[in-house]
Design a protein around this motif. Sequence first.
Motif, PDB file in Angstrom:
ATOM      1  N   GLN A  40      -6.727   9.670   5.247  1.00 28.73           N
ATOM      2  CA  GLN A  40      -6.887   8.267   4.883  1.00 28.73           C
ATOM      3  C   GLN A  40      -7.692   7.487   5.913  1.00 28.73           C
ATOM      4  O   GLN A  40      -8.195   6.400   5.611  1.00 28.73           O
ATOM      5  CB  GLN A  40      -5.504   7.621   4.712  1.00 28.73           C
ATOM      6  CG  GLN A  40      -4.693   8.210   3.577  1.00 28.73           C
ATOM      7  CD  GLN A  40      -3.217   7.902   3.691  1.00 28.73           C
ATOM      8  OE1 GLN A  40      -2.798   7.057   4.492  1.00 28.73           O
ATOM      9  NE2 GLN A  40      -2.407   8.582   2.897  1.00 28.73           N
ATOM     10  N   TYR A  86      -7.923  -2.147  -9.967  1.00 31.89           N
ATOM     11  CA  TYR A  86      -7.305  -0.826  -9.838  1.00 31.89           C
ATOM     12  C   TYR A  86      -5.900  -0.978  -9.267  1.00 31.89           C
ATOM     13  O   TYR A  86      -5.484  -2.069  -8.880  1.00 31.89           O
ATOM     14  CB  TYR A  86      -8.154   0.109  -8.967  1.00 31.89           C
ATOM     15  CG  TYR A  86      -8.471  -0.425  -7.590  1.00 31.89           C
ATOM     16  CD1 TYR A  86      -7.527  -0.369  -6.565  1.00 31.89           C
ATOM     17  CD2 TYR A  86      -9.716  -0.978  -7.308  1.00 31.89           C
ATOM     18  CE1 TYR A  86      -7.808  -0.842  -5.306  1.00 31.89           C
ATOM     19  CE2 TYR A  86     -10.010  -1.454  -6.045  1.00 31.89           C
ATOM     20  CZ  TYR A  86      -9.055  -1.385  -5.045  1.00 31.89           C
ATOM     21  OH  TYR A  86      -9.333  -1.869  -3.800  1.00 31.89           O
ATOM     22  N   SER A 121      -1.958   2.636  -4.363  1.00 35.07           N
ATOM     23  CA  SER A 121      -2.722   3.882  -4.438  1.00 35.07           C
ATOM     24  C   SER A 121      -3.485   4.098  -3.141  1.00 35.07           C
ATOM     25  O   SER A 121      -3.813   3.144  -2.432  1.00 35.07           O
ATOM     26  CB  SER A 121      -3.712   3.845  -5.608  1.00 35.07           C
ATOM     27  OG  SER A 121      -4.659   2.812  -5.426  1.00 35.07           O
ATOM     28  N   GLU A 122      -3.769   5.355  -2.864  1.00 34.81           N
ATOM     29  CA  GLU A 122      -4.518   5.687  -1.649  1.00 34.81           C
ATOM     30  C   GLU A 122      -5.939   5.110  -1.661  1.00 34.81           C
ATOM     31  O   GLU A 122      -6.411   4.648  -0.628  1.00 34.81           O
ATOM     32  CB  GLU A 122      -4.546   7.204  -1.465  1.00 34.81           C
ATOM     33  CG  GLU A 122      -5.074   7.641  -0.120  1.00 34.81           C
ATOM     34  CD  GLU A 122      -4.841   9.122   0.141  1.00 34.81           C
ATOM     35  OE1 GLU A 122      -5.829   9.848   0.354  1.00 34.81           O
ATOM     36  OE2 GLU A 122      -3.657   9.542   0.117  1.00 34.81           O
ATOM     37  N   PRO A 123      -6.651   5.106  -2.807  1.00 35.44           N
ATOM     38  CA  PRO A 123      -7.987   4.491  -2.816  1.00 35.44           C
ATOM     39  C   PRO A 123      -7.979   3.031  -2.390  1.00 35.44           C
ATOM     40  O   PRO A 123      -8.939   2.558  -1.770  1.00 35.44           O
ATOM     41  CB  PRO A 123      -8.427   4.638  -4.279  1.00 35.44           C
ATOM     42  CG  PRO A 123      -7.717   5.855  -4.759  1.00 35.44           C
ATOM     43  CD  PRO A 123      -6.385   5.816  -4.079  1.00 35.44           C
ATOM     44  N   ASN A 124      -6.914   2.300  -2.707  1.00 35.18           N
ATOM     45  CA  ASN A 124      -6.818   0.908  -2.286  1.00 35.18           C
ATOM     46  C   ASN A 124      -6.845   0.802  -0.768  1.00 35.18           C
ATOM     47  O   ASN A 124      -7.564  -0.027  -0.190  1.00 35.18           O
ATOM     48  CB  ASN A 124      -5.531   0.286  -2.838  1.00 35.18           C
ATOM     49  CG  ASN A 124      -5.423  -1.198  -2.512  1.00 35.18           C
ATOM     50  OD1 ASN A 124      -6.422  -1.883  -2.294  1.00 35.18           O
ATOM     51  ND2 ASN A 124      -4.207  -1.705  -2.480  1.00 35.18           N
ATOM     52  N   VAL A 127      -8.018   3.118   1.333  1.00 34.97           N
ATOM     53  CA  VAL A 127      -9.311   3.620   1.813  1.00 34.97           C
ATOM     54  C   VAL A 127     -10.391   2.545   1.710  1.00 34.97           C
ATOM     55  O   VAL A 127     -11.189   2.345   2.632  1.00 34.97           O
ATOM     56  CB  VAL A 127      -9.721   4.886   1.032  1.00 34.97           C
ATOM     57  CG1 VAL A 127     -11.163   5.266   1.338  1.00 34.97           C
ATOM     58  CG2 VAL A 127      -8.793   6.046   1.370  1.00 34.97           C
ATOM     59  N   ILE A 128     -10.421   1.827   0.593  1.00 33.31           N
ATOM     60  CA  ILE A 128     -11.425   0.767   0.405  1.00 33.31           C
ATOM     61  C   ILE A 128     -11.223  -0.343   1.427  1.00 33.31           C
ATOM     62  O   ILE A 128     -12.190  -0.851   2.029  1.00 33.31           O
ATOM     63  CB  ILE A 128     -11.365   0.221  -1.035  1.00 33.31           C
ATOM     64  CG1 ILE A 128     -11.825   1.288  -2.024  1.00 33.31           C
ATOM     65  CG2 ILE A 128     -12.223  -1.038  -1.171  1.00 33.31           C
ATOM     66  CD1 ILE A 128     -11.619   0.909  -3.474  1.00 33.31           C
TER      67      ILE A 128
END
Length: 230
Positions: free
Chosen positions: A21, A75, A79-82, A84-85
């Motif tokens: 992450q 989104y 979540s992990e993408p949140n 990461v962004i």
Amino acid sequence: MNWAVDNLGLILDLTVAHLRQSVVPIVLGFVLSLPLGWVAWRYRLVRGPIIALTGLLYTIPSLALLILLPAVLGYSAISEPNLVIALTIYAVAILVRAVADGLDSVDDDVRQAATATGFAPFRRFWAVEFPLAGPVILAGLRVTAVSTISLATVGILIGVRNLGYLFTDGLQRRIIEEVFAGVVAVVVIALIVDLLLLLAGRALMPWTRAVTKTATKAAAGRTAAIGSAA
């Protein structure tokens, strides 16, 4: 220490997730910052606004950013993408200035010499300007790496498991050893990543070692001269 030994598998699993992450935003932030930093350096008229706007991104509280981004982009917040962004945005906030300052540090005479020998702008950037700006950019990248690894712990507040889990779980269960293990793990991986970046910089930019040795010898010579005079 007994808690850490008994739960070593959990700590290792969380460390791997934490590294994943953290590394992705560092890489993405670096890639995105190169063109933005170049534009800020190349076009003086927009340098101030670009650096100011990207710098302001770092002032947004992390928890607020983790809530605002999903609401705006649509989104899932948990979540992990949140995470990461959000971490990528913070990385860009640091690295854009580092790239612009690094390109600023390149001597204009070197650029003119490269142009005179037939280097086109694109080739000159990658073969001359970017390598010479490397030490300054690397310094910014190291700061970004440590900052990102530290900030990643807030992911647990939105349900993303990483080393931050040891903080919240340890506080809830009043297990100080668990919290301490989380702190140590974050510090250790931050130091390891920083060391790896430093070693990579020395390997990819060997000329910086020569400059450092020359400067050290010159300083030693001046010190000896002062001592002799005294």
